[in-house]
Design a protein around this motif. Structure first.
Motif, PDB file in Angstrom:
ATOM      1  N   VAL A 178       0.857  -1.189   0.000  1.00 48.08           N
ATOM      2  CA  VAL A 178       0.000   0.000   0.000  1.00 48.08           C
ATOM      3  C   VAL A 178       0.889   1.234   0.000  1.00 48.08           C
ATOM      4  CG1 VAL A 178      -1.908   1.193   1.142  1.00 48.08           C
ATOM      5  CG2 VAL A 178      -1.688  -1.296   1.357  1.00 48.08           C
ATOM      6  N   ARG A 179       0.702   2.081  -0.991  1.00 50.31           N
ATOM      7  CA  ARG A 179       1.512   3.298  -1.112  1.00 50.31           C
ATOM      8  C   ARG A 179       0.608   4.525  -1.075  1.00 50.31           C
ATOM      9  NH1 ARG A 179       6.351   1.522  -5.335  1.00 50.31           N
ATOM     10  NH2 ARG A 179       6.711  -0.530  -4.356  1.00 50.31           N
ATOM     11  N   TYR A 180       1.163   5.593  -0.491  1.00 51.02           N
ATOM     12  CA  TYR A 180       0.359   6.788  -0.251  1.00 51.02           C
ATOM     13  C   TYR A 180       0.974   8.009  -0.930  1.00 51.02           C
ATOM     14  CZ  TYR A 180      -1.674   3.904   3.437  1.00 51.02           C
ATOM     15  OH  TYR A 180      -2.286   2.890   4.131  1.00 51.02           O
ATOM     16  N   ASP A 181       0.115   8.953  -1.297  1.00 49.52           N
ATOM     17  CA  ASP A 181       0.539  10.269  -1.768  1.00 49.52           C
ATOM     18  C   ASP A 181       0.594  11.206  -0.578  1.00 49.52           C
ATOM     19  OD1 ASP A 181       0.905   9.883  -4.516  1.00 49.52           O
ATOM     20  OD2 ASP A 181      -1.257   9.946  -4.864  1.00 49.52           O
ATOM     21  N   ASN A 182       1.768  11.751  -0.320  1.00 49.23           N
ATOM     22  CA  ASN A 182       1.930  12.707   0.783  1.00 49.23           C
ATOM     23  C   ASN A 182       1.419  12.154   2.110  1.00 49.23           C
ATOM     24  OD1 ASN A 182       2.934  14.646  -1.062  1.00 49.23           O
ATOM     25  ND2 ASN A 182       0.814  15.218  -1.596  1.00 49.23           N
ATOM     26  N   ASP A 183       1.497  10.842   2.239  1.00 46.28           N
ATOM     27  CA  ASP A 183       1.112  10.185   3.477  1.00 46.28           C
ATOM     28  C   ASP A 183      -0.359  10.416   3.850  1.00 46.28           C
ATOM     29  OD1 ASP A 183       2.010   8.401   5.456  1.00 46.28           O
ATOM     30  OD2 ASP A 183       2.096  10.015   6.943  1.00 46.28           O
ATOM     31  N   SER A 184      -1.189  10.790   2.866  1.00 44.42           N
ATOM     32  CA  SER A 184      -2.582  11.124   3.199  1.00 44.42           C
ATOM     33  C   SER A 184      -3.612  10.342   2.402  1.00 44.42           C
ATOM     34  CB  SER A 184      -2.822  12.626   3.005  1.00 44.42           C
ATOM     35  OG  SER A 184      -2.588  12.977   1.645  1.00 44.42           O
ATOM     36  N   THR A 185      -3.337  10.013   1.153  1.00 38.06           N
ATOM     37  CA  THR A 185      -4.295   9.245   0.342  1.00 38.06           C
ATOM     38  C   THR A 185      -3.594   8.056  -0.308  1.00 38.06           C
ATOM     39  OG1 THR A 185      -3.866  10.638  -1.607  1.00 38.06           O
ATOM     40  CG2 THR A 185      -5.706  11.275  -0.170  1.00 38.06           C
ATOM     41  N   ILE A 186      -4.395   7.043  -0.583  1.00 31.56           N
ATOM     42  CA  ILE A 186      -3.836   5.821  -1.192  1.00 31.56           C
ATOM     43  C   ILE A 186      -3.541   6.071  -2.661  1.00 31.56           C
ATOM     44  CG2 ILE A 186      -4.317   3.415  -1.786  1.00 31.56           C
ATOM     45  CD1 ILE A 186      -6.027   3.230   0.742  1.00 31.56           C
ATOM     46  N   ARG A 187      -2.289   5.849  -3.041  1.00 37.44           N
ATOM     47  CA  ARG A 187      -1.895   6.009  -4.443  1.00 37.44           C
ATOM     48  C   ARG A 187      -2.006   4.675  -5.183  1.00 37.44           C
ATOM     49  NH1 ARG A 187       4.234   7.174  -5.984  1.00 37.44           N
ATOM     50  NH2 ARG A 187       4.275   6.005  -4.061  1.00 37.44           N
ATOM     51  N   SER A 188      -1.648   3.564  -4.497  1.00 35.86           N
ATOM     52  CA  SER A 188      -1.768   2.228  -5.097  1.00 35.86           C
ATOM     53  C   SER A 188      -1.931   1.200  -3.983  1.00 35.86           C
ATOM     54  CB  SER A 188      -0.558   1.887  -5.959  1.00 35.86           C
ATOM     55  OG  SER A 188       0.615   1.803  -5.166  1.00 35.86           O
ATOM     56  N   PHE A 189      -2.644   0.134  -4.304  1.00 36.78           N
ATOM     57  CA  PHE A 189      -2.915  -0.917  -3.320  1.00 36.78           C
ATOM     58  C   PHE A 189      -2.873  -2.237  -4.090  1.00 36.78           C
ATOM     59  CE2 PHE A 189      -5.584  -1.727   0.744  1.00 36.78           C
ATOM     60  CZ  PHE A 189      -5.092  -3.010   0.865  1.00 36.78           C
ATOM     61  N   THR A 190      -1.826  -3.030  -3.836  1.00 38.30           N
ATOM     62  CA  THR A 190      -1.648  -4.291  -4.554  1.00 38.30           C
ATOM     63  C   THR A 190      -1.625  -5.457  -3.575  1.00 38.30           C
ATOM     64  OG1 THR A 190      -0.335  -3.181  -6.251  1.00 38.30           O
ATOM     65  CG2 THR A 190      -0.190  -5.580  -6.149  1.00 38.30           C
ATOM     66  N   LEU A 191      -2.426  -6.465  -3.878  1.00 38.89           N
ATOM     67  CA  LEU A 191      -2.409  -7.719  -3.123  1.00 38.89           C
ATOM     68  C   LEU A 191      -1.690  -8.776  -3.951  1.00 38.89           C
ATOM     69  CD1 LEU A 191      -5.962  -8.186  -1.548  1.00 38.89           C
ATOM     70  CD2 LEU A 191      -3.807  -8.000  -0.321  1.00 38.89           C
ATOM     71  N   ALA A 192      -0.875  -9.586  -3.293  1.00 36.15           N
ATOM     72  CA  ALA A 192      -0.186 -10.686  -3.980  1.00 36.15           C
ATOM     73  C   ALA A 192      -0.295 -11.942  -3.129  1.00 36.15           C
ATOM     74  CB  ALA A 192       1.273 -10.331  -4.215  1.00 36.15           C
ATOM     75  N   GLN A 193      -0.305 -13.087  -3.783  1.00 33.15           N
ATOM     76  CA  GLN A 193      -0.376 -14.348  -3.048  1.00 33.15           C
ATOM     77  C   GLN A 193       0.723 -15.284  -3.500  1.00 33.15           C
ATOM     78  OE1 GLN A 193      -3.282 -17.436  -4.062  1.00 33.15           O
ATOM     79  NE2 GLN A 193      -4.283 -16.017  -5.494  1.00 33.15           N
ATOM     80  N   HIS A 194       1.173 -16.110  -2.572  1.00 31.89           N
ATOM     81  CA  HIS A 194       2.107 -17.181  -2.902  1.00 31.89           C
ATOM     82  C   HIS A 194       1.813 -18.362  -1.985  1.00 31.89           C
ATOM     83  CE1 HIS A 194       4.163 -15.145   0.490  1.00 31.89           C
ATOM     84  NE2 HIS A 194       4.622 -16.349   0.784  1.00 31.89           N
ATOM     85  N   ALA A 195       2.133 -19.553  -2.440  1.00 28.72           N
ATOM     86  CA  ALA A 195       1.888 -20.750  -1.627  1.00 28.72           C
ATOM     87  C   ALA A 195       2.823 -20.754  -0.430  1.00 28.72           C
ATOM     88  CB  ALA A 195       2.095 -22.010  -2.463  1.00 28.72           C
ATOM     89  N   GLU A 196       2.292 -21.110   0.720  1.00 27.36           N
ATOM     90  CA  GLU A 196       3.084 -21.097   1.953  1.00 27.36           C
ATOM     91  C   GLU A 196       4.292 -22.014   1.861  1.00 27.36           C
ATOM     92  OE1 GLU A 196       1.970 -20.868   6.675  1.00 27.36           O
ATOM     93  OE2 GLU A 196       0.756 -22.156   5.394  1.00 27.36           O
TER      94      GLU A 196
END
Length: 855
Positions: A477-495
């Motif tokens: 999760v990355r933010y613009d100026n620490d105030s709004t979400i700029r990008s939100f990526t979910l990733a999965q891998h097998a344990e």
């Protein structure tokens, strides 16, 4: 004299033929029921009928003489007829085939009937025998059969595979004062001196593992509800429990039948629905056609029962009754699909109990009922796929476990979400109609659903059903100026590092001071960008799998437990605690903050299901993952903390009962023992806490383990207070395991080498819990090697859940380095160990291994 050449030729042909027949026999014959034999018999046999009679003597020490009249149509004679009979040859007394007395040929657990006394078409085989007792569960004044998965052949000669369904007609001769229950209605009774011969009607077509009977001194209750007659056998004599439970048990069965008939569009498929409550039954229940068997303590509850116990009883009844359709009406072809009947029974049970418990959050119940147990096996090195290969039916008992009972319903719920509830239900109805009274595989059901959706269900099924393990999710999760979400990526891998992807749906919640924004997730690949989150204000916290639909391990912060406490959504809060515990086990949640925050959650949690989970998790951390010094330090804090909560008013009786269970499990200090003693002798009580006779018996046993100076006197009085003969026998059995003398406990444990001493499996497991209790492990650790050595024999002589439970109550309770080294030596010394049993070892010792890392 010169032998003519033609005779040499005839002799040669005879020799070659004999060799070929011998080779064919050898190819099929093996101990157990090999898959190749099962496949051959599937085409060789049809129209099977068993006429069975058993004469049960009043003296338990006398054998049970029996007779089988077997009718079977044969379609091929290129092989002998193999009947499965896993008993000594001496139990076979006489054999007649098509009216001809025939010599008995018994090898490798099979009665072999040569082709030359058989003919294509209908054959009649009569056998006099002594019933095998491995699965007969004989007691002084009652007995019951339990034949799943391949134990019918330990009782009588049969074709003990699920796809050779047959009809049965049973006659039981038993003492006059005994009741008898089986699949069909009783047609007649004939008095013979001190005995009565009970003759029952012909059954519908069922598999051998579903055939059963119960006989003995039982009380009988009967009710007719909405046109359905039901009969109930039980031995419970606590009048409060009986009065509080009988009507509820009948009503829950009838309501369950109604729900299933509506959902499946298929009427109740068998002749009747009766049930029996068995003291110390090996399982919660067993779905014998028309004659379900239950563990007595699961059905009989009184006013002290918690809401969760009542819910558990309702789900158990729904589960076993659902099997009448899923498993009994349509049965798997082979036990590699045993999970299929179990997943539907659990899946339907979750749907069925909703109307009976409108006050319960059933989404939360699903989460708390399935996820912890599924994760408990799927996180281990011994995990297995939902569907497992099976070469021989003798290994089928080891296939049962939390993967099929708990992960499979989670998978099925994801599948229902993917294809839609209506299409899912239509597929189930088509499946039952097409394969009624027959057998089917998972692929048959998938093919039906495949016609109703664009999703590639075979590919979807491959990862969910045919692969083991679970995904781990990461978030960026990355933010613009620490105030709004700029990008939100979910990733999965097998344990476990394999290249697997679990397509699934769940939600992520952005938590703000005055609102929660829930974002739906449908991940079908390795990564997914949550574009709907872009531009949102920075949240106070992010809760993953907020709706509890997803399966895997989800991200947490160091103080996620604190974030969860204030959540109003029970499902989000409940699953959040489960996920935090998984991250703790993976070493991603610091131990001290986790314990402190979970302890804080006890004080504010108002949902019984969630509190029960918190209690269980804290107890697990306390006993399995804290070194002695840290455990004793935490105990000094937790014990008075819980005592104050129990003394306070304002929490419901159900919540108090859960808190008391935790207090009782850790109150081993001098002060704690004395308070438990005062509670036991009723000079102390807690507001709103209701305890029954079983609770007081349990407290007496705890006091013995905790070394109370009056433990001998306490146990003597506790035993004297028991009026139920079954409970008194159990208490007597457990006394050596409770002894303060370690030599007495040692002698008792070593007596488990004799299979006869392990017959009462529920009693044995309770005894092992006491012998290997963490406070006694300095003495008991020497027995770990023996417990592992006995595993193979236990798998051969015990019922389906016993091997894993044996391990869990012995080596599974340990956390010490010494125990871990014993385990490692066992693994090193047995590189070619039975792989199914090895998985059980790795499952049961997962906490032991993690404890070494977490320390």
């Amino acid at each position: 004299m010169k032998i003519p050449d033609c005779l040499y030729l005839v002799a040669g042909i005879f020799f070659i033929t004999a060799c070929q027949q011998g080779a064919k026999r050898q190819n099929l014959l093996d101990v157990g029921i090999p898959e190749k034999m099962a496949e051959y018999r599937r085409g060789q046999l049809s129209d099977i009928h068993y006429g069975l009679s058993f004469s049960i003597p009043e003296d338990r020490g006398q054998p049970i003489r029996a007779h089988l009249s077997l009718e079977v149509v044969l379609h091929a004679l290129d092989q002998p007829l193999y009947l499965d009979f896993n008993e000594d040859k001496s139990h076979l007394l006489a054999l007649t085939v098509n009216g001809v007395e025939t010599a008995i040929d018994h090898e490798q657990e099979h009665l072999i009937i040569a082709a030359d006394v058989l003919h294509e078409g209908e054959n009649i085989i009569a056998i006099d025998f002594i019933a095998g007792e491995l699965s007969l569960n004989r007691n002084d004044d009652f007995l019951y059969t339990l034949l799943v998965p391949d134990r019918a052949s330990t009782l009588f000669p049969c074709f003990d595979q699920p796809d050779l369904k047959a009809t049965y007609q049973l006659t039981i001769t038993a003492p006059k004062d005994w009741e008898v229950l089986t699949t069909t209605w009783e047609e007649s009774r004939t008095e013979r001196d001190a005995y009565i011969a009970h003759r029952f009607g012909k059954t519908d077509k069922i598999s051998t593992y579903l055939f059963s009977f119960v006989a003995g001194k039982f009380a009988v209750a009967a009710q007719r509800l909405e046109g359905m007659d039901m009969r109930f056998l039980y031995r419970e004599n606590d009048s409060d429990k009986v009065q509080a439970s009988l009507d509820t048990v009948f009503t829950l069965h009838r309501q369950t039948v109604d729900c299933l008939e509506r959902y499946t569009a298929f009427p109740f498929p068998f002749q009747k629905l009766d049930f029996a409550a068995i003291p110390n039954f090996q399982y919660g229940g067993m779905e014998h056609v028309g004659a379900i068997q239950y563990r007595e303590s699961s059905l009989f509850l009184d006013e002290t029962a918690t809401e969760n116990q009542k819910l558990g009883r309702a789900k158990l009844i729904a589960h076993e009754t659902a099997h009448m359709w899923f498993g009994d009406l349509v049965t798997m072809v082979w036990f590699d699909d045993v999970w299929l009947k179990e997943v539907f029974a659990n899946f339907m049970a979750d749907k069925i109990v909703n109307p009976a418990f409108p006050q319960v959050n059933h989404d939360l119940s699903f989460v708390m009922g399935h996820y912890p147990a599924a994760y408990g096996e799927d996180r281990t090195k011994g995990t297995n796929p939902i569907r497992q290969p099976l070469a021989n039916l003798k290994e089928a008992g080891s296939m049962y476990g939390n993967i099929i009972y708990n992960k499979a319903p989670i998978m099925m719920r994801q599948l229902e979400k993917a294809i839609g509830q209506n299409r899912f239900r239509e597929g189930v109805q088509a499946y039952l109609k097409r394969y009624a009274y027959g057998n089917a595989e998972w692929d048959d059901l998938i093919a039906i659903w495949d016609e109703k959706t664009d999703i590639d269900l075979k590919q979807w099924s491959d990862v969910w059903v045919n692969q083991a393990g679970r995904p781990v999710f990461d978030a960026d999760v990355r933010y613009d100026n620490d105030s709004t979400i700029r990008s939100f990526t979910l990733a999965q891998h097998a344990e476990d590092g394999r290249a697997l992807i679990w397509p699934q749906r769940f939600s992520v919640a952005l938590v703000y001071p005055d609102t929660i924004v829930e974002i739906p997730v449908n991940i079908t690949g390795r990564e997914l960008s949550l574009k709907t989150a872009v531009g949102a204000k920075r949240p106070m916290s992010i809760i993953y799998n907020y709706d509890g639909l997803g399966y895997g391990v989800f991200p947490v912060t160091d103080h996620t437990v604190k974030d969860l406490m204030s959540l109003k959504d029970d499902v989000a809060r409940g699953y959040g605690y489960v996920n935090c515990y998984e991250q703790f086990l993976n070493g991603n949640y610091p131990v001290e903050p986790f314990i402190e925050e979970m302890r804080g959650a006890l004080a504010v949690e108002s949902n019984e299901l969630i509190l029960e989970y918190l209690v269980g998790s804290l107890a697990a951390v306390f006993w399995h993952f804290l070194p002695d010094e840290a455990r004793n330090h935490f105990q000094q804090q937790l014990e008075p903390y819980l005592f104050r909560m129990l003394q306070s008013k304002g929490r419901s009786a159900n919540l108090k009962k859960s808190l008391f269970q935790l207090y009782r499990s850790i109150a081993y200090s001098g002060e704690g023992r004395e308070r438990l003693y005062q509670l036991w002798n009723k000079t102390l009580s807690f507001p709103d806490l209701k305890l029954n006779n079983d609770d007081f018996s349990g407290i007496a046993m705890d006091l013995a383990v905790y070394g109370h100076p009056l433990s001998g006197e306490i146990l003597e009085k506790a035993k004297a207070s028991l009026t139920n003969p079954d409970k008194r026998q159990r208490f007597d059995f457990l006394l050596p395991a409770l002894s303060a003398d370690s030599q007495v406990r040692d002698t008792f444990f070593l007596s488990m080498r004799d299979a006869k001493n392990r017959e009462k499996e529920d009693w044995v497991l309770s005894a092992m819990n006491y012998i290997h209790h963490p406070l006694r492990q300095a003495d008991a650790v020497a027995h770990i090697g023996v417990s592992l050595e006995l595993l193979k024999e236990i798998q051969q002589t015990g019922d389906i859940f016993f091997p894993k439970r044996w391990l869990s109550t012995t080596i599974g309770q340990y956390r010490s380095k010494e125990a871990y080294e014993i385990l490692q030596d066992f693994l090193t010394d047995h590189p070619d160990y039975n792989p199914i049993l090895m998985r059980k070892v790795l499952q049961a010792t997962d906490n032991l291994e993690r404890a070494q890392r977490l320390h």
